[in-house]
Scaffold this motif. Structure first.
Motif, mmCIF file in Angstrom:
data_model
loop_
_atom_site.group_PDB
_atom_site.id
_atom_site.type_symbol
_atom_site.label_atom_id
_atom_site.label_comp_id
_atom_site.label_asym_id
_atom_site.label_seq_id
_atom_site.Cartn_x
_atom_site.Cartn_y
_atom_site.Cartn_z
ATOM 1 N N ASP A 1 2.334 1.018 6.628
ATOM 2 C CA ASP A 1 3.048 2.089 5.931
ATOM 3 C C ASP A 1 2.143 2.709 4.868
ATOM 4 O O ASP A 1 1.817 2.061 3.871
ATOM 5 C CB ASP A 1 4.311 1.522 5.280
ATOM 6 C CG ASP A 1 5.136 2.577 4.575
ATOM 7 O OD1 ASP A 1 4.759 3.769 4.571
ATOM 8 O OD2 ASP A 1 6.180 2.199 3.987
ATOM 9 N N PRO A 2 1.718 3.968 5.039
ATOM 10 C CA PRO A 2 0.838 4.598 4.044
ATOM 11 C C PRO A 2 1.486 4.730 2.660
ATOM 12 O O PRO A 2 0.781 4.802 1.656
ATOM 13 C CB PRO A 2 0.523 5.977 4.625
ATOM 14 C CG PRO A 2 1.285 6.112 5.887
ATOM 15 C CD PRO A 2 1.984 4.825 6.181
ATOM 16 N N GLN B 1 0.305 1.818 0.412
ATOM 17 C CA GLN B 1 -1.129 1.577 0.257
ATOM 18 C C GLN B 1 -1.672 2.334 -0.945
ATOM 19 O O GLN B 1 -1.509 3.554 -1.049
ATOM 20 C CB GLN B 1 -1.861 1.964 1.528
ATOM 21 C CG GLN B 1 -1.422 1.099 2.698
ATOM 22 C CD GLN B 1 -1.943 1.602 4.023
ATOM 23 O OE1 GLN B 1 -2.557 2.647 4.123
ATOM 24 N NE2 GLN B 1 -1.691 0.832 5.077
ATOM 25 N N ALA C 1 -3.289 5.834 -1.642
ATOM 26 C CA ALA C 1 -4.369 5.864 -0.657
ATOM 27 C C ALA C 1 -4.296 7.103 0.236
ATOM 28 O O ALA C 1 -5.329 7.690 0.575
ATOM 29 C CB ALA C 1 -4.355 4.597 0.191
ATOM 30 N N SER C 2 -3.102 7.533 0.593
ATOM 31 C CA SER C 2 -2.951 8.693 1.470
ATOM 32 C C SER C 2 -3.175 10.023 0.756
ATOM 33 O O SER C 2 -3.335 11.052 1.405
ATOM 34 C CB SER C 2 -1.571 8.685 2.126
ATOM 35 O OG SER C 2 -0.563 8.799 1.138
ATOM 36 N N ASP C 3 -3.195 10.023 -0.568
ATOM 37 C CA ASP C 3 -3.457 11.225 -1.367
ATOM 38 C C ASP C 3 -4.169 10.799 -2.644
ATOM 39 O O ASP C 3 -3.560 10.687 -3.706
ATOM 40 C CB ASP C 3 -2.147 11.948 -1.699
ATOM 41 C CG ASP C 3 -2.376 13.299 -2.369
ATOM 42 O OD1 ASP C 3 -3.548 13.653 -2.645
ATOM 43 O OD2 ASP C 3 -1.372 13.997 -2.623
#
Length: 179
Positions: free
Chosen positions: A119-120, A123, A136-138
């Motif tokens: 699941d991003p 993270q 982590a995703s942005d």
């Protein structure tokens, strides 16, 4: 030595600006919490100098997170960061992790959900040098606290939010991971 009045005024301004600069430096909290916590490096006006920890909202287990005075007792402020997965896990509630799971909620975008390495929203990337916790995703977005302090019984709380790292003062986004 005599200074003309304009030089004296200039010298006084330099001394005043230096004293303001020195007094504006971060004040470290006086943590009294045993165990792993993730807390702001700056006490940031927490009235008892306990600092600000990631915490479940309310008493005990909750599916919403906020920043709260780092209580001397209370297992709901115990969190660990696992660099290998980028996850922030509850040290008290097995199998539950912090997630940026409600981005539309301005006050409570972070929740405590079942850990899922895929699941991003769960993270995060922690940078030891800058002390920033980023999504982590942005990676332009930092985990931070709201400026407004609320009363929380004998303690205090702030909303735990996500905001552009470049727009934040260091005191609002620098986290310490205490193992």
């Amino acid at each position: 030595m005599r200074f003309p009045s304009s030089n004296l005024t200039f010298a006084a301004l330099i001394v005043l600006s230096q004293s303001i600069t020195f007094s504006a430096h971060a004040e470290a909290p006086s943590l009294q919490t045993d165990g792993p916590v993730i807390h702001l490096a700056d006490n940031l006006d927490e009235e008892a100098s306990l600092g600000w920890c990631i915490d479940t909202e309310g008493r005990g287990l909750s599916d919403q997170l906020h920043a709260h005075s780092c209580k001397p007792e209370g297992d709901d402020v115990l969190f660990t960061y696992v660099p290998e997965t980028g996850m922030i896990a509850s040290a008290t509630y097995d199998g539950l992790c912090m997630a940026y799971n409600d981005p539309e909620n301005a006050e409570n975008p972070f929740g405590l959900v079942s850990c899922d390495e895929g699941d991003p929203a769960q993270q995060f990337v922690y940078n030891d040098a800058s002390m920033e916790m980023r999504l982590a995703s942005d990676p332009a977005q930092c985990v931070t606290v709201a400026e407004i302090i609320d009363d929380a019984g004998p303690y205090q709380s702030r909303d735990l939010i996500l905001a552009p790292c470049g727009a934040l003062e260091a005191s609002l986004k620098q986290w310490v991971i205490q193992r």
